[in-house]
Design a protein around this motif. Structure first.
Motif, PDB file in Angstrom:
ATOM      1  N   TYR A  14       0.417  -1.398  -0.044  1.00 32.50           N
ATOM      2  CA  TYR A  14      -0.251   0.198   0.381  1.00 32.50           C
ATOM      3  C   TYR A  14       0.502   1.168   0.039  1.00 32.50           C
ATOM      4  CZ  TYR A  14      -2.868   3.692   1.110  1.00 32.50           C
ATOM      5  OH  TYR A  14      -4.234   4.557   2.009  1.00 32.50           O
ATOM      6  N   ASP A  15       1.988   1.548   0.627  1.00 30.85           N
ATOM      7  CA  ASP A  15       3.144   2.497   0.749  1.00 30.85           C
ATOM      8  C   ASP A  15       3.119   3.012  -0.393  1.00 30.85           C
ATOM      9  OD1 ASP A  15       3.415   1.623   4.670  1.00 30.85           O
ATOM     10  OD2 ASP A  15       2.000   3.051   3.408  1.00 30.85           O
ATOM     11  N   PHE A  59       3.916  -7.360  -7.048  1.00 34.51           N
ATOM     12  CA  PHE A  59       2.766  -6.784  -6.896  1.00 34.51           C
ATOM     13  C   PHE A  59       2.003  -5.602  -7.586  1.00 34.51           C
ATOM     14  CE2 PHE A  59      -0.221  -7.282  -2.911  1.00 34.51           C
ATOM     15  CZ  PHE A  59       1.441  -8.462  -2.349  1.00 34.51           C
ATOM     16  N   GLN A  60       3.179  -4.416  -8.219  1.00 32.93           N
ATOM     17  CA  GLN A  60       2.261  -3.608  -9.186  1.00 32.93           C
ATOM     18  C   GLN A  60       1.543  -3.808 -10.277  1.00 32.93           C
ATOM     19  OE1 GLN A  60       5.611  -1.252 -10.071  1.00 32.93           O
ATOM     20  NE2 GLN A  60       4.920   0.687 -10.232  1.00 32.93           N
ATOM     21  N   PRO A  61       1.757  -5.015 -11.017  1.00 33.73           N
ATOM     22  CA  PRO A  61       1.143  -5.325 -12.020  1.00 33.73           C
ATOM     23  C   PRO A  61      -0.301  -5.733 -11.264  1.00 33.73           C
ATOM     24  CG  PRO A  61       3.349  -6.539 -11.912  1.00 33.73           C
ATOM     25  CD  PRO A  61       3.398  -5.415 -10.885  1.00 33.73           C
ATOM     26  N   PHE A  62       0.534  -6.614 -10.482  1.00 31.92           N
ATOM     27  CA  PHE A  62      -0.907  -7.190  -9.753  1.00 31.92           C
ATOM     28  C   PHE A  62      -2.530  -6.171  -9.220  1.00 31.92           C
ATOM     29  CE2 PHE A  62      -3.686 -10.054  -7.287  1.00 31.92           C
ATOM     30  CZ  PHE A  62      -3.822  -9.703  -6.451  1.00 31.92           C
ATOM     31  N   LEU A  63      -2.019  -4.796  -8.894  1.00 36.32           N
ATOM     32  CA  LEU A  63      -2.831  -4.554  -8.671  1.00 36.32           C
ATOM     33  C   LEU A  63      -3.112  -3.160  -9.649  1.00 36.32           C
ATOM     34  CD1 LEU A  63      -0.657  -2.449  -5.584  1.00 36.32           C
ATOM     35  CD2 LEU A  63      -2.682  -4.141  -5.222  1.00 36.32           C
ATOM     36  N   TYR A  64      -2.363  -3.294 -10.621  1.00 39.23           N
ATOM     37  CA  TYR A  64      -3.040  -2.799 -12.412  1.00 39.23           C
ATOM     38  C   TYR A  64      -4.087  -3.437 -12.268  1.00 39.23           C
ATOM     39  CZ  TYR A  64       0.415   1.146 -11.138  1.00 39.23           C
ATOM     40  OH  TYR A  64       0.827   2.964 -10.616  1.00 39.23           O
TER      41      TYR A  64
ATOM     42  N   LEU B  25      -6.751   7.438   4.053  1.00 35.13           N
ATOM     43  CA  LEU B  25      -7.156   5.301   3.492  1.00 35.13           C
ATOM     44  C   LEU B  25      -6.728   4.686   3.861  1.00 35.13           C
ATOM     45  CD1 LEU B  25      -9.103   5.453   0.932  1.00 35.13           C
ATOM     46  CD2 LEU B  25      -6.513   5.698  -0.779  1.00 35.13           C
ATOM     47  N   ARG B  26      -5.308   4.750   4.218  1.00 38.68           N
ATOM     48  CA  ARG B  26      -4.372   3.695   4.800  1.00 38.68           C
ATOM     49  C   ARG B  26      -5.450   2.388   6.567  1.00 38.68           C
ATOM     50  NH1 ARG B  26      -0.391   1.593   8.233  1.00 38.68           N
ATOM     51  NH2 ARG B  26       1.550   0.714   6.591  1.00 38.68           N
TER      52      ARG B  26
END
Lengths: 172, 194
Positions: A14-15, A59-64, B25-26
């Motif tokens: 998230y961060d 994580f990056q492509p997964f989240l997008y 949001l966090r």
């Protein structure tokens, strides 16, 4: 992965990626509050996926990918309404959105980008704004890496012409 | 990348969540998903961790090493001007008297340790030590006066002084010797002038 480690991994993601996910949702919807909602939904779906024991290598492509699907769902759920009805209910067209954080230069950049077809806009955003590799983009859109590279090259050429001719006409 | 595209990309990158938006949001995610967050050590800048840890180790080490320092050692300043004042602040009120008495004893024990060393080095150190002893006794007396148990405190101080009688006698003797030597040398100088 135990619960504690899962939480740490999730919050670290998230961060690191919340800004990028928000940015993508904002470009696609031109609505800041909606973009925030979609960002939250993206991460909630990501958490469910992790909790179900699924492994996420990158994580990056997964989240997008999650965000992209949520944006598509949102567009599908929106009922087609007449412009008069929309304006009467308080809706404003996206290029006049009252978002105080948007500068004139930003608005212009967005206008130029919006001249491209939606799929090419996404390629430009992921490659140059979010710094994903062609391989990561291929993972998002479920295409071959070579195909992504070729399409990206075409999108950049088109964008160059748009910028050079200062063609701010109607969006695609 | 072409400069114009670079400029366009730079503008697009400027769209982001505001700091408070990102934090809110966090927190919302943590609350809704029922997450239990442990200490976010990974968010602490790594480049600060090593120097901070080193500083903690060094200051702890210096503080501990100072405990064994005697007057004349450079660490003696750390002991009497940092460690002991900090201890005075941190101690519980009901234990203050005990701490002051311990410190008086410490000064006298230091005097004993000094007096076993070579005679030449002792002079300045003895002066410093006597001043410290006087200060400690005065502090103890002041505390006793505040808490109105002067008799009890006086008894305790007397006990400590008796215990270290030999040390105090030696310090007084050295004082007299020094005064005599000074007196004779002043006399010789004045005679010379006449």
């Amino acid at each position: 992965m135990n619960e504690r480690h899962l939480t740490m991994t999730f919050l670290k993601a998230y961060d690191e990626y919340a800004d990028g996910v928000f940015r993508f949702c904002y470009f696609k919807t031109s609505d800041r509050e909606l973009a925030k909602d979609l960002t939250q939904q993206t991460f909630m779906q990501a958490w469910s996926y992790l909790k179900a024991g699924q492994e996420v290598r990158d994580f990056q492509p997964f989240l997008y990918r999650l965000a992209s699907n949520l944006v598509i769902d949102w567009y599908r759920r929106r009922k087609p309404e007449s412009l008069d009805t929309l304006v009467a209910s308080g809706w404003e067209p996206s290029d006049e959105a009252a978002d105080a954080s948007r500068t004139a230069d930003f608005n212009l950049a967005l206008k130029l980008l919006e001249r491209l077809p939606a799929d090419e806009q996404e390629l430009i955003i992921w490659r140059y704004v979010e710094d994903l590799s062609p391989k990561q983009i291929a993972e998002i859109i479920n295409e071959k890496e070579n195909t992504v590279s070729v399409r990206l090259h075409r999108a950049v050429d088109k964008l160059k012409k748009i910028i050079q001719t200062k063609d701010y006409g109607a969006s695609n | 990348m072409e400069p114009q595209i670079r400029q366009l990309v730079r503008q697009l990158k400027s769209a982001r969540l505001a700091r408070d938006e990102k934090k809110a949001l966090r927190q919302k995610l943590v609350a809704e998903l029922g997450l239990v967050e442990s200490a976010a050590w990974w968010r602490f800048p790594a480049y600060l961790a090593a120097p901070l840890l080193l500083l903690v180790f060094i200051s702890t080490g210096v503080s501990q090493a100072a405990e064994g320092a005697l007057p004349g050692d450079w660490l003696y300043v750390v002991k009497t001007k940092i460690n002991e004042p900090v201890a005075r602040v941190l101690v519980a009120p009901e234990q203050k008297a005990e701490l002051e008495l311990k410190l008086v004893e410490k000064r006298l024990a230091e005097a004993e340790a000094i007096l076993t060393e070579e005679a030449d080095e002792k002079t300045e150190v003895e002066v410093e030590l006597k001043d410290e002893i006087k200060e400690e006794i005065a502090r103890q007396a002041a505390r006793a006066h505040e808490e109105k148990d002067e008799d009890e405190s006086e008894d305790e101080i007397k006990q400590i002084l008796q215990k270290h009688e030999q040390v105090l006698k030696r310090l007084e003797k050295d004082d007299e010797k020094r005064d005599n030597v000074r007196g004779r040398s002043d006399g010789r100088q004045n005679k010379g002038r006449d």
